[in-house]
Motif scaffolding. Structure first.
Motif, mmCIF file in Angstrom:
data_model
loop_
_atom_site.group_PDB
_atom_site.id
_atom_site.type_symbol
_atom_site.label_atom_id
_atom_site.label_comp_id
_atom_site.label_asym_id
_atom_site.label_seq_id
_atom_site.Cartn_x
_atom_site.Cartn_y
_atom_site.Cartn_z
ATOM 1 N N ILE A 197 0.901 -1.114 0.043
ATOM 2 C CA ILE A 197 -0.018 -0.069 -0.161
ATOM 3 C C ILE A 197 0.896 1.277 0.032
ATOM 4 O O ILE A 197 0.613 2.098 -0.859
ATOM 5 C CB ILE A 197 -0.817 -0.120 1.083
ATOM 6 C CG1 ILE A 197 -1.905 -1.148 1.148
ATOM 7 C CG2 ILE A 197 -1.901 1.232 1.309
ATOM 8 C CD1 ILE A 197 -2.653 -1.490 2.419
ATOM 9 N N ALA A 198 1.606 1.401 0.941
ATOM 10 C CA ALA A 198 2.459 2.379 1.258
ATOM 11 C C ALA A 198 3.439 2.901 0.165
ATOM 12 O O ALA A 198 3.755 4.181 -0.105
ATOM 13 C CB ALA A 198 3.294 2.417 2.728
ATOM 14 N N SER A 199 3.920 1.698 -0.494
ATOM 15 C CA SER A 199 5.014 1.964 -1.332
ATOM 16 C C SER A 199 4.298 1.971 -2.782
ATOM 17 O O SER A 199 4.972 2.650 -3.850
ATOM 18 C CB SER A 199 6.197 0.956 -1.439
ATOM 19 O OG SER A 199 6.872 1.003 -0.058
ATOM 20 N N LEU A 243 1.062 6.780 -6.101
ATOM 21 C CA LEU A 243 0.518 7.161 -7.395
ATOM 22 C C LEU A 243 -0.534 7.970 -7.370
ATOM 23 O O LEU A 243 -1.229 8.501 -8.287
ATOM 24 C CB LEU A 243 0.290 5.649 -8.146
ATOM 25 C CG LEU A 243 1.648 4.964 -8.418
ATOM 26 C CD1 LEU A 243 1.202 3.727 -9.129
ATOM 27 C CD2 LEU A 243 2.455 5.509 -9.362
ATOM 28 N N HIS A 244 -1.278 8.416 -6.203
ATOM 29 C CA HIS A 244 -2.594 9.071 -6.364
ATOM 30 C C HIS A 244 -2.720 10.263 -5.190
ATOM 31 O O HIS A 244 -3.334 10.549 -4.844
ATOM 32 C CB HIS A 244 -3.735 8.147 -6.171
ATOM 33 C CG HIS A 244 -4.093 7.668 -4.868
ATOM 34 N ND1 HIS A 244 -4.426 7.952 -3.801
ATOM 35 C CD2 HIS A 244 -3.740 6.187 -4.629
ATOM 36 C CE1 HIS A 244 -4.629 7.089 -2.608
ATOM 37 N NE2 HIS A 244 -3.898 6.018 -3.232
ATOM 38 N N ASN A 245 -1.283 10.601 -4.805
ATOM 39 C CA ASN A 245 -1.388 11.278 -3.563
ATOM 40 C C ASN A 245 -1.354 12.542 -4.239
ATOM 41 O O ASN A 245 -1.204 12.835 -5.520
ATOM 42 C CB ASN A 245 0.049 11.137 -2.724
ATOM 43 C CG ASN A 245 1.434 11.248 -3.545
ATOM 44 O OD1 ASN A 245 1.282 11.920 -4.586
ATOM 45 N ND2 ASN A 245 2.576 11.291 -2.881
ATOM 46 N N GLN A 259 -1.743 16.545 -8.891
ATOM 47 C CA GLN A 259 -1.423 17.927 -9.209
ATOM 48 C C GLN A 259 -0.584 18.059 -10.550
ATOM 49 O O GLN A 259 -0.748 18.836 -11.460
ATOM 50 C CB GLN A 259 -0.726 18.843 -8.347
ATOM 51 C CG GLN A 259 -1.628 19.224 -6.978
ATOM 52 C CD GLN A 259 -0.879 19.863 -5.917
ATOM 53 O OE1 GLN A 259 0.359 19.590 -5.545
ATOM 54 N NE2 GLN A 259 -1.652 20.660 -5.056
ATOM 55 N N ALA A 260 0.463 17.153 -10.594
ATOM 56 C CA ALA A 260 1.239 16.859 -11.962
ATOM 57 C C ALA A 260 0.554 16.616 -12.905
ATOM 58 O O ALA A 260 0.673 17.054 -14.172
ATOM 59 C CB ALA A 260 2.437 16.216 -11.762
ATOM 60 N N LEU A 261 -0.482 15.435 -12.977
ATOM 61 C CA LEU A 261 -1.378 14.990 -14.008
ATOM 62 C C LEU A 261 -1.982 16.051 -14.576
ATOM 63 O O LEU A 261 -2.079 16.340 -15.760
ATOM 64 C CB LEU A 261 -2.120 13.821 -13.394
ATOM 65 C CG LEU A 261 -1.348 12.721 -13.153
ATOM 66 C CD1 LEU A 261 -2.471 11.921 -12.573
ATOM 67 C CD2 LEU A 261 -1.042 12.086 -14.392
ATOM 68 N N ARG A 262 -2.696 16.952 -13.547
ATOM 69 C CA ARG A 262 -3.580 18.040 -14.040
ATOM 70 C C ARG A 262 -2.945 19.293 -14.719
ATOM 71 O O ARG A 262 -3.290 19.606 -15.750
ATOM 72 C CB ARG A 262 -4.407 18.203 -12.828
ATOM 73 C CG ARG A 262 -5.385 17.577 -12.269
ATOM 74 C CD ARG A 262 -6.090 18.197 -11.188
ATOM 75 N NE ARG A 262 -7.183 17.174 -10.687
ATOM 76 C CZ ARG A 262 -7.013 16.678 -9.340
ATOM 77 N NH1 ARG A 262 -6.252 16.800 -8.728
ATOM 78 N NH2 ARG A 262 -8.095 15.640 -8.983
ATOM 79 N N GLY A 263 -1.729 19.678 -13.824
ATOM 80 C CA GLY A 263 -1.016 20.842 -14.193
ATOM 81 C C GLY A 263 0.109 20.508 -15.345
ATOM 82 O O GLY A 263 0.108 21.266 -16.578
ATOM 83 N N ASP A 264 0.835 19.546 -15.227
ATOM 84 C CA ASP A 264 1.951 19.262 -16.199
ATOM 85 C C ASP A 264 1.630 18.710 -17.320
ATOM 86 O O ASP A 264 2.136 18.883 -18.605
ATOM 87 C CB ASP A 264 3.059 18.678 -15.427
ATOM 88 C CG ASP A 264 3.605 19.487 -14.374
ATOM 89 O OD1 ASP A 264 3.304 20.525 -14.123
ATOM 90 O OD2 ASP A 264 4.211 18.782 -13.708
ATOM 91 N N LEU A 265 0.524 17.796 -17.261
ATOM 92 C CA LEU A 265 0.224 16.918 -18.496
ATOM 93 C C LEU A 265 -1.314 17.308 -18.966
ATOM 94 O O LEU A 265 -1.662 16.778 -19.754
ATOM 95 C CB LEU A 265 0.181 15.353 -18.212
ATOM 96 C CG LEU A 265 1.543 15.009 -17.454
ATOM 97 C CD1 LEU A 265 1.464 13.512 -17.088
ATOM 98 C CD2 LEU A 265 2.616 15.151 -18.733
ATOM 99 N N ILE A 292 -6.493 7.158 -10.965
ATOM 100 C CA ILE A 292 -6.661 6.659 -9.703
ATOM 101 C C ILE A 292 -7.183 5.385 -9.503
ATOM 102 O O ILE A 292 -6.958 4.572 -8.924
ATOM 103 C CB ILE A 292 -7.491 7.992 -9.023
ATOM 104 C CG1 ILE A 292 -6.552 9.392 -8.763
ATOM 105 C CG2 ILE A 292 -7.809 7.389 -7.378
ATOM 106 C CD1 ILE A 292 -7.529 10.435 -8.308
ATOM 107 N N ALA A 293 -8.545 4.998 -10.152
ATOM 108 C CA ALA A 293 -9.216 3.953 -10.072
ATOM 109 C C ALA A 293 -8.363 2.759 -10.772
ATOM 110 O O ALA A 293 -8.204 1.568 -10.029
ATOM 111 C CB ALA A 293 -10.437 3.838 -11.260
#
Length: 212
Positions: free
Chosen positions: A101-103, A108-110, A115-121, A132-133
C-alpha cells in the motif's frame, strides 16, 4: 518522551501514524500543515522534512520522516502492544502488506502526483479519475489475495499490525475517489472491523482538529 506529529487531517500517510500512536495509547501533540495551501513547503517545515511531505514525527530526540519508518520506530521505542508479529517470517509478511500500500499504491494518487497530472500533463478530471481507479484497483486486488492467505480479523491474523495502519486509510481513499470495492470483500470487511475499534475511530480524519 514528548511526541509531536506534523501532519494533515486527510493525509493517508499521517493517518497511518495516528493509528499506530492510538493503538499504543501514546499521547502526542499535533501540528497541522495544510497541503492544499502548500504549507508543507514552508521554510520552517522544510527544516523538519526536506521532502516537503507529511508526516514528520518529532520524538524530542530527533525528527523522523516516512510513515513506515515512524511506525517501526514506535514499535521499538514502545514495544507493547506490538504492531509486528514476533516471528521473523510473519514480520516480513506484514511489512510486505504495508509496503504494498505505502510504496506501490498510495504514491500514485497522492496530491503532488494528481497536481502533476492536471498541471503538467493537462489531464482531464476523467483521465485523473481513471488513473486513480486503475492503480488503487491493481493494489487492492493484490491485497485481497494476500489478506485471503494471511488475514483473520485483521490484515494479518487476529491482532492489528502496521498493515492495518495502511489498509484503513487506503480504503478511505478508494471510497473518496469513487473506486468500486465490490471485488475486495475481505479488505472491506477488515476495514469495517477496524472502524469499530476506538484507536481507529480516534485516528479518523473527521476527528482531527484541522478537518475541513
Amino acid at each position: 518522551m514528548s511526541l509531536t506529529l506534523h501532519g494533515y487531517w486527510r493525509s493517508g500517510a499521517a493517518w497511518r501514524v495516528r493509528v499506530g500512536l492510538a493503538l499504543k495509547g501514546l499521547d502526542h501533540a499535533s501540528v497541522p500543515h495544510d497541503l492544499r495551501l502548500g504549507e508543507q513547503a514552508s521554510p520552517a517545515y522544510l527544516m523538519l522534512n526536506p521532502q516537503a511531505l507529511v508526516p514528520a514525527l518529532d520524538t524530542g530526540e530527533g525528527v523522523l520522516i516516512q510513515s513506515l519508518a515512524i511506525l517501526e520506530w514506535l514499535d521499538e521505542a514502545y514495544p507493547q502492544p506490538s504492531l509486528l508479529p514476533f516471528d521473523r517470517l510473519q514480520r516480513a509478511h506484514v511489512r510486505g502488506l504495508a509496503q504494498l500500500i505505502a510504496s506501490d499504491v498510495h504514491p500514485l494518487h497522492n496530491l503532488r502526483v494528481l497536481q502533476a497530472l492536471r498541471g503538467d500533463l493537462n489531464a482531464s478530471e476523467a483521465q485523473v479519475r481513471a488513473w486513480i481507479a486503475r492503480w488503487i484497483g491493481v493494489g487492492l486486488a493484490a491485497l485481497e489475495v494476500q489478506v485471503a492467505r494471511y488475514g483473520g480479523a485483521f490484515a494479518f491474523g487476529d491482532v492489528p499490525t502496521i498493515a492495518d495502519c495502511c489498509l484503513v486509510p487506503q480504503v478511505y481513499s478508494a471510497r473518496r475517489f469513487g473506486v468500486d470495492l465490490q471485488d475486495f470483500p475481505r479488505v472491506v470487511a477488515i476495514d469495517a472491523h477496524c472502524a469499530t475499534l476506538p484507536a481507529f475511530q480516534i485516528a479518523h480524519p473527521d476527528q482531527q482538529a484541522d478537518a475541513s
